[in-house]
Each structure stands twice: as C-alpha cells, then as structure tokens.
Design a protein around this motif. Structure first.
Motif, mmCIF file in Angstrom:
data_model
loop_
_atom_site.group_PDB
_atom_site.id
_atom_site.type_symbol
_atom_site.label_atom_id
_atom_site.label_comp_id
_atom_site.label_asym_id
_atom_site.label_seq_id
_atom_site.Cartn_x
_atom_site.Cartn_y
_atom_site.Cartn_z
ATOM 1 N N LEU A 98 12.611 3.606 -6.755
ATOM 2 C CA LEU A 98 13.326 2.934 -5.665
ATOM 3 C C LEU A 98 12.372 2.034 -4.883
ATOM 4 C CD1 LEU A 98 15.416 5.976 -4.376
ATOM 5 C CD2 LEU A 98 16.123 4.159 -5.945
ATOM 6 N N VAL A 99 11.170 2.545 -4.627
ATOM 7 C CA VAL A 99 10.187 1.750 -3.901
ATOM 8 C C VAL A 99 9.854 0.488 -4.694
ATOM 9 C CG1 VAL A 99 7.819 1.686 -3.042
ATOM 10 C CG2 VAL A 99 9.198 3.721 -2.690
ATOM 11 N N ALA A 100 9.632 0.662 -5.995
ATOM 12 C CA ALA A 100 9.286 -0.486 -6.839
ATOM 13 C C ALA A 100 10.388 -1.539 -6.763
ATOM 14 C CB ALA A 100 9.080 -0.033 -8.284
ATOM 15 N N GLN A 101 11.635 -1.078 -6.747
ATOM 16 C CA GLN A 101 12.782 -1.983 -6.662
ATOM 17 C C GLN A 101 12.802 -2.703 -5.312
ATOM 18 O OE1 GLN A 101 14.578 -2.626 -9.196
ATOM 19 N NE2 GLN A 101 15.921 -4.061 -8.126
ATOM 20 N N ASP A 102 12.562 -1.943 -4.243
ATOM 21 C CA ASP A 102 12.528 -2.536 -2.893
ATOM 22 C C ASP A 102 11.448 -3.601 -2.792
ATOM 23 O OD1 ASP A 102 14.578 -1.044 -1.935
ATOM 24 O OD2 ASP A 102 13.336 0.432 -0.892
ATOM 25 N N VAL A 103 10.286 -3.306 -3.355
ATOM 26 C CA VAL A 103 9.175 -4.256 -3.263
ATOM 27 C C VAL A 103 9.531 -5.527 -4.026
ATOM 28 C CG1 VAL A 103 6.765 -4.665 -3.870
ATOM 29 C CG2 VAL A 103 7.450 -2.453 -2.933
ATOM 30 N N LYS A 104 10.103 -5.335 -5.208
ATOM 31 C CA LYS A 104 10.450 -6.485 -6.033
ATOM 32 C C LYS A 104 11.476 -7.372 -5.315
ATOM 33 C CE LYS A 104 12.076 -7.495 -10.647
ATOM 34 N NZ LYS A 104 13.330 -7.051 -11.256
ATOM 35 N N GLU A 105 12.533 -6.737 -4.806
ATOM 36 C CA GLU A 105 13.572 -7.502 -4.098
ATOM 37 C C GLU A 105 13.051 -8.055 -2.778
ATOM 38 O OE1 GLU A 105 17.190 -5.348 -3.472
ATOM 39 O OE2 GLU A 105 17.375 -4.878 -5.600
ATOM 40 N N GLY A 106 12.275 -7.235 -2.099
ATOM 41 C CA GLY A 106 11.750 -7.652 -0.796
ATOM 42 C C GLY A 106 10.911 -8.910 -0.929
ATOM 43 N N ARG A 107 10.022 -8.924 -1.912
ATOM 44 C CA ARG A 107 9.139 -10.084 -2.089
ATOM 45 C C ARG A 107 9.913 -11.337 -2.478
ATOM 46 N NH1 ARG A 107 4.345 -7.471 -5.796
ATOM 47 N NH2 ARG A 107 3.194 -6.370 -4.154
ATOM 48 N N THR A 108 11.025 -11.161 -3.166
ATOM 49 C CA THR A 108 11.795 -12.332 -3.602
ATOM 50 C C THR A 108 12.328 -13.124 -2.412
ATOM 51 O OG1 THR A 108 12.550 -10.896 -5.365
ATOM 52 C CG2 THR A 108 13.593 -13.046 -5.232
ATOM 53 N N LEU B 152 10.478 8.124 6.221
ATOM 54 C CA LEU B 152 9.199 8.728 5.823
ATOM 55 C C LEU B 152 7.982 8.016 6.412
ATOM 56 C CD1 LEU B 152 9.932 9.598 2.088
ATOM 57 C CD2 LEU B 152 9.607 11.187 3.974
ATOM 58 N N HIS B 153 8.133 6.701 6.659
ATOM 59 C CA HIS B 153 6.989 5.946 7.178
ATOM 60 C C HIS B 153 7.168 5.711 8.668
ATOM 61 C CE1 HIS B 153 7.288 5.107 2.880
ATOM 62 N NE2 HIS B 153 5.999 4.876 2.886
ATOM 63 N N VAL C 105 5.710 9.480 -6.006
ATOM 64 C CA VAL C 105 6.374 10.570 -6.708
ATOM 65 C C VAL C 105 7.759 10.086 -7.142
ATOM 66 C CG1 VAL C 105 7.249 12.914 -6.486
ATOM 67 C CG2 VAL C 105 5.135 12.260 -5.322
ATOM 68 N N GLN C 106 8.055 10.289 -8.414
ATOM 69 C CA GLN C 106 9.386 9.915 -8.896
ATOM 70 C C GLN C 106 10.418 10.922 -8.406
ATOM 71 O OE1 GLN C 106 10.127 7.238 -9.914
ATOM 72 N NE2 GLN C 106 9.202 6.540 -11.822
ATOM 73 N N GLU D 144 0.871 -1.193 0.000
ATOM 74 C CA GLU D 144 0.000 0.000 0.000
ATOM 75 C C GLU D 144 0.895 1.226 0.000
ATOM 76 O OE1 GLU D 144 -2.675 -0.148 3.314
ATOM 77 O OE2 GLU D 144 -3.570 -2.032 2.617
ATOM 78 N N LEU D 145 0.994 1.869 -1.132
ATOM 79 C CA LEU D 145 1.901 3.005 -1.225
ATOM 80 C C LEU D 145 1.220 4.289 -0.777
ATOM 81 C CD1 LEU D 145 3.796 2.314 -4.554
ATOM 82 C CD2 LEU D 145 4.380 1.660 -2.220
ATOM 83 N N LYS D 146 2.006 5.137 -0.107
ATOM 84 C CA LYS D 146 1.543 6.475 0.260
ATOM 85 C C LYS D 146 1.750 7.392 -0.945
ATOM 86 C CE LYS D 146 1.038 6.012 4.888
ATOM 87 N NZ LYS D 146 1.049 4.546 4.966
#
Ligand code: HEC
Ligand code: HEC
Length: 315
Positions: free
Chosen positions: A78-88, A127-128, A72-73, A65-67
């Motif tokens: 970076l978030v997309a990358q974190d999510v991808k790596e995190g889920r792996t 930020l979170h 915002v780019q 769930e993104l804020k």
C-alpha cells in the motif's frame, strides 16, 4: 465431546499456521520504491519546506524514508502504491520543473488539500504521528500561500492597460447597469488588487479575480469564512490569444462577474449578490431571478468556503 473440541483446536492451529506462512511468504514480494536523484527540489522559505519535508516528502518526493513498520507486508504494498501515485501528482524533488504559474496552482491545491484534512493521507497519519500538521504548521502554509496569491501577477500592468483601452472605446455609461436581482455593476474593479488569475484551456479564456479593499484586507487577516460584509470579488474574463511563441495575451473582453457580500440584503442568495455583465456594454445577465440559482449551484462544491472558489482557506 472431548475429541470434537480437540479437532476444532487443531483446525484453528492449522489455519493460524497457514496464515503465518502466507504472512512470511508475502514479505518476499517487494515492489520497488526507487529514490531517483533530486533534480529541482522545492525552494520556498525554510519553515515552509521543513513542513513539507516532515509531512509530505515520504510520498511526494524522491526522498522517501520508510519506517520499519512500513516495510512489513501487506502495508508495504500500500505504501509503495501511495508513493507511486503521490509522486505522479506532486513531486517536491522536481518542483523546479514546473512553470511559475503551475507552481502557484500547485500550492493553491496543496492548501486546499491540507485545510480540508485530505492530506497527509489520514491512514498514514495513524502510524506516523510526527507527520501530523499542527495548527501552527497550517497557519505557516496559509500565510505563505495567501501571500503569493495576492502578489500582483507579472502581466497585471498589461492586462489593466488593455482593459482601460477597451473601456475607453465604450460609450460612457449613463446609468449603472443592475441585474434583475438588484445587483449593481461595480465600477473601478480594474484598479483593485488581484487575488488570482486563472487560465481555462477548455474555453480559451483568461480570467483575473480582483478583490476590493475590504476583500483584500480580509485575505490578509485570514477572515474569509465567512467573508465580511462589504467585500466584493470580481472575476473578469477575456478571450485568450496565443502568439507563435506560445505567449498568451488577452483578446476581447467577455464579461465581468461580481460577488458582493451583504449578509442582510442578500440573505436569500447565501449572503452574496451575484451579478454578471456581458460584453463591454455591461449587459446584465439573467432574464429572471433564477439565474442566481445557477451561480449558487455551480459554486455549491465550495459551500463550506462561503461559496468562494478562489483561496479556499478554512478558518
Ligand atoms: C502516505 C503518502 C502521502 C503523504 C504523506 C502525503 N500525500 Fe499527498 N497524495 C498521496 C497520494 C497517494 C495522492 C494521489 C491522490 C489520492 O490518493 O488522493 C496524493 C495527492 C496529493 C495532491 C494532489 C496532487 C495532484 O494534483 O494529483 C496534493 C496537492 C497533495 N497530495 C499534497 C500533499 C501534501 C501538501 C502533503 C503533506 C502535508 C501530502 N500530500 C502528504 C499520498 C500522500
Ligand atoms: C459552470 C460553473 C459556474 C457557474 C454557473 C458560475 N460560476 Fe462563478 N466560478 C466558477 C469557478 C470554477 C470559479 C473559480 C475561478 C475559475 O475557475 O475561473 C468561479 C469564480 C467566480 C468568482 C470569483 C470568486 C471565486 O469564487 O473564486 C466570481 C465573482 C464568480 N465566480 C461569480 C459568478 C456569478 C455571478 C455567477 C452567475 C451569474 C457564476 N459565478 C456562475 C464556476 C461557476
């Protein structure tokens, strides 16, 4: 002078305008962050799950769930990358797909990451704020995970039976073997509680780590950094035999290792007596006292954890 000042101002404005255009431009570059269906969500106690949901699910589940500010780019990339790596490496939405042993191993890893402050990612916490783990949160995780680790593993009975059977075949020890550093063999460890089991595919051994009563109590009281004097940890290794169905059983006994806590007596070796006894004849390992340095050096990555790998819970 005046004209020079004006042209500088113009240049700054132009640069700023270009930056704005670039900034708006990259907003259109949006790598996908799909949220696939949740197939086998984590099923631990509700209070534990709530902590994971609050602090980890954005990157380690299919319920990201993104804020608005995440979208915002260039932050978004970076978030997309974190999510991808995190889920792996860890996906709570697919938790049920892991074998029970792997779930334990993951929880153990989670505890490591959380107590060392590696996770949640510090730049995300900036930020979170609400994802930050409180002391109580960490205590809840420690309690839950430590409880699971102390629990007897399923095949304990089998392992112990095998160990007794093998021990019966050995000639009775006439005297207690001792290493060159004066660390004695500790009899009776096979009836202690099991702290954890590890399985090393690389050298095909099965290991069981036992703790004596003082060690087990210290785990329960969460007083293991440092471990109290009198605590003894034993690690036993057997060859691993895999049958046709893929079940593993223990083969020949290889060795038992001890870490015996005595901060006075063993002050020269980080407060621990280090002993390894090989084969069922309990042959002390190490011709010179140098062998203890070998043990310590390999355990150095966990120096902050009183040199113990298993259950690295930080106070
Ligand atoms: C902002 C995204 C983010 C959050 C939030 C986050 N992680 Fe991670 N996590 C990652 C990424 C990315 C990796 C991959 C390795 C790395 O970058 O360190 C990772 C790796 C891990 C790993 C190692 C997995 C493996 O075996 O590869 C564990 C365990 C882990 N995280 C646990 C947690 C826990 C527990 C929480 C919540 C308390 C959490 N993480 C919160 C992004 C996140
Ligand atoms: C090659 C690296 C290495 C060396 C050398 C080594 N250890 Fe370990 N030891 C480990 C690792 C890794 C673990 C964690 C459990 C596992 O993976 O089996 C461990 C676990 C242990 C444990 C269980 C407690 C804990 O830390 O988790 C004992 C007891 C132990 N070792 C004793 C010894 C003794 C005694 C020696 C020297 C005679 C020794 N070790 C040398 C890597 C090493």
């Amino acid at each position: 002078m005046k004209t020079q000042g004006q042209s500088l101002k113009k240049k700054v404005l132009a640069a700023f305008a270009i930056l704005c255009i670039l900034f708006i431009g990259i907003q259109f570059y949006r790598p996908e962050i799909p949220n696939p269906p949740v197939v086998a969500d984590f099923t631990g106690p509700a209070n534990v799950k709530a902590i994971f949901e609050k602090s980890c699910y954005d990157c380690h589940s299919n319920k990201t769930e993104l804020k608005w500010f995440d979208k915002v780019q260039p932050a978004y990339t970076l978030v997309a990358q974190d999510v991808k790596e995190g889920r792996t490496g860890l996906n709570f939405s697919e938790w049920g797909k892991l074998a029970p042993g792997d779930q334990k191993a993951k929880l153990f890893e989670i505890l490591n990451q959380v107590t060392t402050g590696t996770m949640p990612l510090p730049n995300y916490l900036a930020l979170h704020h609400s994802a930050k783990l409180s002391k109580e949160d960490v205590a809840v995780l420690q309690h839950y995970i430590a409880g699971l680790m102390v629990e007897k593993v399923e095949d304990t009975a089998m392992i112990n039976a095998r160990s007794r059977q093998q021990a019966a075949k050995v000639n009775k020890m006439t005297k207690v073997p001792v290493t060159v550093t004066g660390v004695p063999y500790v009899d009776g460890y096979a009836s202690w509680d099991i702290i954890s089991t590890t399985d090393r595919a690389d050298n095909n051994t099965m290991r069981v780590i036992y703790g004596n009563a003082i060690a087990i109590k210290a785990i329960h009281d969460n007083k293991i950094n440092p471990w109290p004097d009198g605590a003894v940890i034993a690690k036993v290794a057997w060859d691993k035999i895999q049958d046709k169905e893929g079940n593993s059983t223990t083969g020949a006994f290889k060795q038992v290792e001890f870490m015996i806590k005595d901060s006075g007596k063993y002050a020269g070796t980080k407060g621990w007596g280090w002993g390894r006894f090989k084969t069922l004849n309990r042959e002390p390992y190490g011709k010179t006292t140098d062998y203890a340095t070998e043990c310590i050096n390999c355990h150095r990555p966990v120096a902050n954890n009183d040199f113990v790998f298993t259950l690295p819970i930080k106070q």
